[in-house]
Design a protein around this motif. Structure first.
Motif, short mmCIF file in Angstrom:
data_model
loop_
_atom_site.label_atom_id
_atom_site.label_comp_id
_atom_site.label_asym_id
_atom_site.label_seq_id
_atom_site.Cartn_x
_atom_site.Cartn_y
_atom_site.Cartn_z
N ALA A 188 -19.40 33.42 13.19
CA ALA A 188 -18.41 33.53 12.17
C ALA A 188 -17.12 33.17 12.96
CB ALA A 188 -18.48 35.12 11.84
N ILE A 189 -16.71 33.64 14.09
CA ILE A 189 -15.44 33.47 14.67
C ILE A 189 -15.27 31.96 14.86
CG2 ILE A 189 -14.21 33.66 16.94
CD1 ILE A 189 -15.39 36.59 17.08
N ALA A 190 -16.36 31.26 15.40
CA ALA A 190 -16.12 29.74 15.50
C ALA A 190 -15.92 29.08 14.22
CB ALA A 190 -17.76 29.32 16.00
N LEU A 191 -16.46 29.26 13.17
CA LEU A 191 -15.96 28.74 11.79
C LEU A 191 -14.53 29.05 11.49
CD1 LEU A 191 -18.98 29.66 9.62
CD2 LEU A 191 -18.44 27.37 10.72
N TYR A 192 -14.08 30.24 11.93
CA TYR A 192 -12.56 30.52 11.84
C TYR A 192 -11.82 29.74 12.52
CZ TYR A 192 -8.31 33.02 12.68
OH TYR A 192 -7.12 33.17 12.96
N SER A 193 -11.99 29.77 14.03
CA SER A 193 -11.43 29.21 15.09
C SER A 193 -11.33 27.73 15.10
CB SER A 193 -11.80 29.69 16.31
OG SER A 193 -13.18 29.54 16.66
N SER A 194 -12.27 27.20 14.35
CA SER A 194 -12.38 25.64 14.28
C SER A 194 -11.23 25.20 13.32
CB SER A 194 -13.53 25.27 13.44
OG SER A 194 -13.69 25.49 12.00
N ALA A 195 -10.69 26.11 12.27
CA ALA A 195 -9.38 25.68 11.72
C ALA A 195 -8.17 25.43 12.60
CB ALA A 195 -9.19 26.71 10.71
N ALA A 196 -8.25 26.22 13.79
CA ALA A 196 -7.08 26.44 14.53
C ALA A 196 -7.16 25.28 15.48
CB ALA A 196 -6.85 27.59 15.16
N THR A 197 -8.31 25.03 15.71
CA THR A 197 -8.43 24.02 17.06
C THR A 197 -8.77 22.65 16.35
OG1 THR A 197 -10.70 24.48 17.53
CG2 THR A 197 -8.87 25.60 18.66
N MET A 198 -9.39 22.31 15.33
CA MET A 198 -10.18 21.25 14.82
C MET A 198 -9.24 20.83 13.77
SD MET A 198 -14.22 21.72 15.25
CE MET A 198 -14.42 20.04 15.10
N ALA A 199 -8.71 21.49 12.76
CA ALA A 199 -8.31 21.04 11.62
C ALA A 199 -6.88 20.15 12.05
CB ALA A 199 -7.74 22.20 10.75
N PRO A 200 -5.96 20.59 12.95
CA PRO A 200 -4.74 19.87 13.16
C PRO A 200 -5.02 18.58 13.86
CG PRO A 200 -4.67 22.25 13.99
CD PRO A 200 -5.81 22.12 13.35
N GLN A 201 -6.23 18.58 14.50
CA GLN A 201 -6.53 17.13 15.06
C GLN A 201 -7.09 16.20 13.78
OE1 GLN A 201 -5.00 17.20 17.84
NE2 GLN A 201 -5.44 19.55 17.90
N ALA A 202 -8.07 16.78 13.24
CA ALA A 202 -8.51 16.09 11.95
C ALA A 202 -7.40 15.41 11.00
CB ALA A 202 -9.63 16.92 11.27
N ALA A 203 -6.36 16.11 10.76
CA ALA A 203 -5.34 16.13 10.11
C ALA A 203 -4.63 14.65 10.23
CB ALA A 203 -4.33 16.94 9.84
N ALA A 204 -4.46 14.30 11.56
CA ALA A 204 -3.92 13.15 11.93
C ALA A 204 -4.25 11.74 11.30
CB ALA A 204 -3.82 12.78 13.57
N PRO A 205 -5.29 11.53 11.44
CA PRO A 205 -5.95 10.15 10.50
C PRO A 205 -5.86 10.35 9.09
CG PRO A 205 -7.93 11.45 11.48
CD PRO A 205 -6.57 11.86 12.24
N LEU A 206 -6.17 11.51 8.52
CA LEU A 206 -5.95 11.90 7.19
C LEU A 206 -4.66 11.74 6.79
CD1 LEU A 206 -7.49 12.56 4.58
CD2 LEU A 206 -7.33 15.06 5.16
N ASP A 207 -3.54 12.04 7.45
CA ASP A 207 -1.99 11.90 7.27
C ASP A 207 -1.85 10.32 7.12
OD1 ASP A 207 0.47 13.08 7.23
OD2 ASP A 207 0.66 11.37 8.64
N VAL A 208 -2.34 9.64 7.96
CA VAL A 208 -1.98 8.17 8.04
C VAL A 208 -2.49 7.45 6.72
CG1 VAL A 208 -2.52 6.06 9.07
CG2 VAL A 208 -1.90 7.94 10.32
N TRP A 209 -3.70 7.98 6.27
CA TRP A 209 -4.53 7.48 5.11
C TRP A 209 -3.89 7.77 3.77
CZ3 TRP A 209 -7.61 9.85 1.13
CH2 TRP A 209 -8.40 8.59 0.34
N LEU A 210 -3.54 9.22 3.81
CA LEU A 210 -2.90 9.54 2.46
C LEU A 210 -1.45 9.09 2.40
CD1 LEU A 210 -3.67 13.53 2.98
CD2 LEU A 210 -4.46 11.81 1.20
N VAL A 211 -0.66 8.87 3.26
CA VAL A 211 0.76 8.36 3.30
C VAL A 211 0.52 6.79 2.91
CG1 VAL A 211 2.85 7.75 4.39
CG2 VAL A 211 1.84 10.06 4.57
#
Length: 513
Positions: free
Chosen positions: A131-154
């Motif tokens: 349960a904690i891993a699913l939550y904490s993945s947002a704090a540690t993985m989501a910001p890194q996954a957002a980088a290539p997605l940001d490039v694609w969206l923009v």
């Protein structure tokens, strides 16, 4: 089972929506400033408004959830974040953008602590680590996954797309939460006994502290008395709330008696160096690549990808080891901080020629280390908390996390500026540059200057400009390296503190976790 799945999806999607939006904004801030027609000074208020209202949302969200239930607070917060993101996507007015960012920060502060409570209630205690891993993945993985997605969206749809992307994630979270979150009664008696003066004092203090710290580096701290006044006043109000507010009311905004338990106190304190550790890949490395090689987000993204993929292995290893008792939470915590300290040390030899590939090893180590900090830290923190104290504990931990994140970002920006300014003067003095001497010969063969110039005065001016630029770059590189050394030392000391944490549930032996 259907309800558990829906609530789990609600918590994960809401937390990922918030964390990804934070990285989208950080990477695309220059483009957003261009759309609004403003400069960096005005643009800094967009970040400051978010950081000022986030801790207010954390405390008020948990405080209101105890009274009105998690469902009645979580769902409006998700809608507020989505609506504020939509406003930010369509507006071209600075005032409206600041209001939208304030709303996003307030809603994000509510969503993040309630998301972990949602996950903890969804899974049985035996699978608390998952349960904690699913939550904490947002704090540690989501910001890194957002980088290539940001490039694609923009690239595909333009800058407003980074705000529109919150709508599908928020829609999934809202629908799943509406169908799955628990319907609980309203506890009006707690609201009647609440001391609203303490709530107001905390809100004002958090806004002053968050806004003052986020603007401190831009305004050069001591050169702007108003900034120091805001920071000092904010700290005084928050200390007053902690000392007096938690003891004199039935339903406090921060239950300070939880801090009498060792893991709760140490967990809240260790959240501070954790935020400093996340600054390495979250702020320092992107800032270096944007300043020295002058990279765009699409060129910075590979360095952030290197932090993302190792976590796909680090999280399952940590969850299984904690679930079956193969390794203790304190051991993982020490290893996590140690790996982050080692990542800082590996980057000490940075030069002005470094590209994302040179940061690869350090980024991979941090990708393994960050999950091994946050997951065991939360395991130890919640181990001394009974279910009825869950929302109060989430408020304390996430207020510390939010304010520490603001302080860590300001520390990185201020430290890099001050070190670079100091080194710049030293390096420029050591060059022996004099007004009557020409420095053209120093750059022979570099291609930065033409071979012949008809005007000696212009030639001398351009030579000095080139020299000044190279010296500034070198001063930033040296400042970046010394900042990493300080960060490595801080994380190494935190390893000792982490090793002193007692096992989970040590302060409530009647309910060992």
């Amino acid at each position: 089972m259907r309800g558990r799945i829906l609530t789990g999806i609600c918590g994960v999607c809401a937390a990922w929506m918030v964390m990804m939006s934070t990285r989208f904004f950080a990477l695309s801030l220059p483009d957003i400033e261009g759309v609004l027609g403003i400069g960096p000074d005005e643009g800094s208020w967009l970040a400051a408004s978010y950081l000022a209202f986030e801790p207010v949302g954390v405390a008020l969200g948990c405080w209101l959830a105890v009274i009105f239930s998690l469902r009645r607070v979580m769902l409006p917060a998700i809608m507020l974040f989505v609506i504020a993101s939509a406003i930010a996507a369509v507006t071209h007015d600075l005032t409206m953008m600041i209001l939208a960012r304030s709303g996003m920060g307030f809603a994000a502060g509510i969503i993040v602590p309630l998301a972990i409570i949602t996950e903890l209630r969804t899974f049985p205690p035996i699978w608390r680590a998952l349960a904690i891993a699913l939550y904490s993945s947002a704090a540690t993985m989501a910001p890194q996954a957002a980088a290539p997605l940001d490039v694609w969206l923009v690239t595909r749809w333009g800058t407003p797309a980074i705000f529109w992307i919150a709508i599908p994630l928020g829609g999934i979270a809202f629908v799943c939460g509406y169908l799955g979150l628990w319907r609980e009664r309203i506890r009006w008696l707690l609201f009647a006994r609440a001391d609203l003066r303490v709530v107001f004092a905390f809100s004002v203090g958090a806004i002053l502290l968050g806004g003052g710290v986020s603007q401190g580096n831009r305004l050069h701290w001591s050169e702007t008395p108003l900034t120091l006044f805001a920071v000092v006043t904010g700290i005084a109000l928050l200390i007053g709330v902690l000392v007096l507010g938690g003891r004199r009311v039935v339903h406090p905004i921060l239950m300070t008696r939880l801090l009498t338990r060792r893991n709760a106190l140490l967990g809240a304190l260790i959240a501070i160096p954790y935020q400093f550790a996340s600054v390495l890949s979250g702020s320092l490395v992107p800032a270096f690549l944007a300043d020295i090689p002058a990279y765009r987000p699409e060129q910075i993204a590979p360095a952030l990808d290197a932090v993302f993929w190792p976590q796909a292995l680090a999280y399952p290893v940590c969850v299984m080891a904690l679930r079956y008792g193969w390794m203790g939470a304190r051991t993982f915590l020490v290893l996590g901080f140690g790996l982050n300290a080692l990542a800082c040390l590996l980057d000490l030899d940075v030069t002005s020629d470094w590209i994302p590939g040179n940061f690869l090893t350090g980024q991979i180590l941090q990708g393994i280390g960050l999950p091994w900090i946050l997951l065991p830290l939360l395991m130890l923190f919640v181990g001394d908390v009974v279910p009825s104290e869950g929302l109060y504990a989430a408020a304390i931990f996430n207020v510390a996390r939010s304010l520490a994140g603001t302080v860590a970002t300001a520390w990185a920006a201020t430290g890099l500026r001050l070190r670079a300014e100091g080194r710049y003067g030293e390096l420029l003095t050591s060059t022996g540059l004099q007004p009557h001497r020409r420095m053209v010969a120093a750059w022979n063969g570099t291609g930065a200057l033409p071979r012949t110039m008809p005007d000696p005065a212009l030639l001398n001016h351009r030579a000095q400009a080139v020299l000044g630029t190279l010296v500034r770059h070198q001063s930033v590189v040296i400042g970046f390296s010394t900042l990493l050394a300080d960060l490595a030392l801080m994380l190494a000391v935190t390893c000792i503190i982490a090793a002193c944490m007692p096992p989970a549930g040590a302060d409530r032996p009647e309910e060992q976790s």
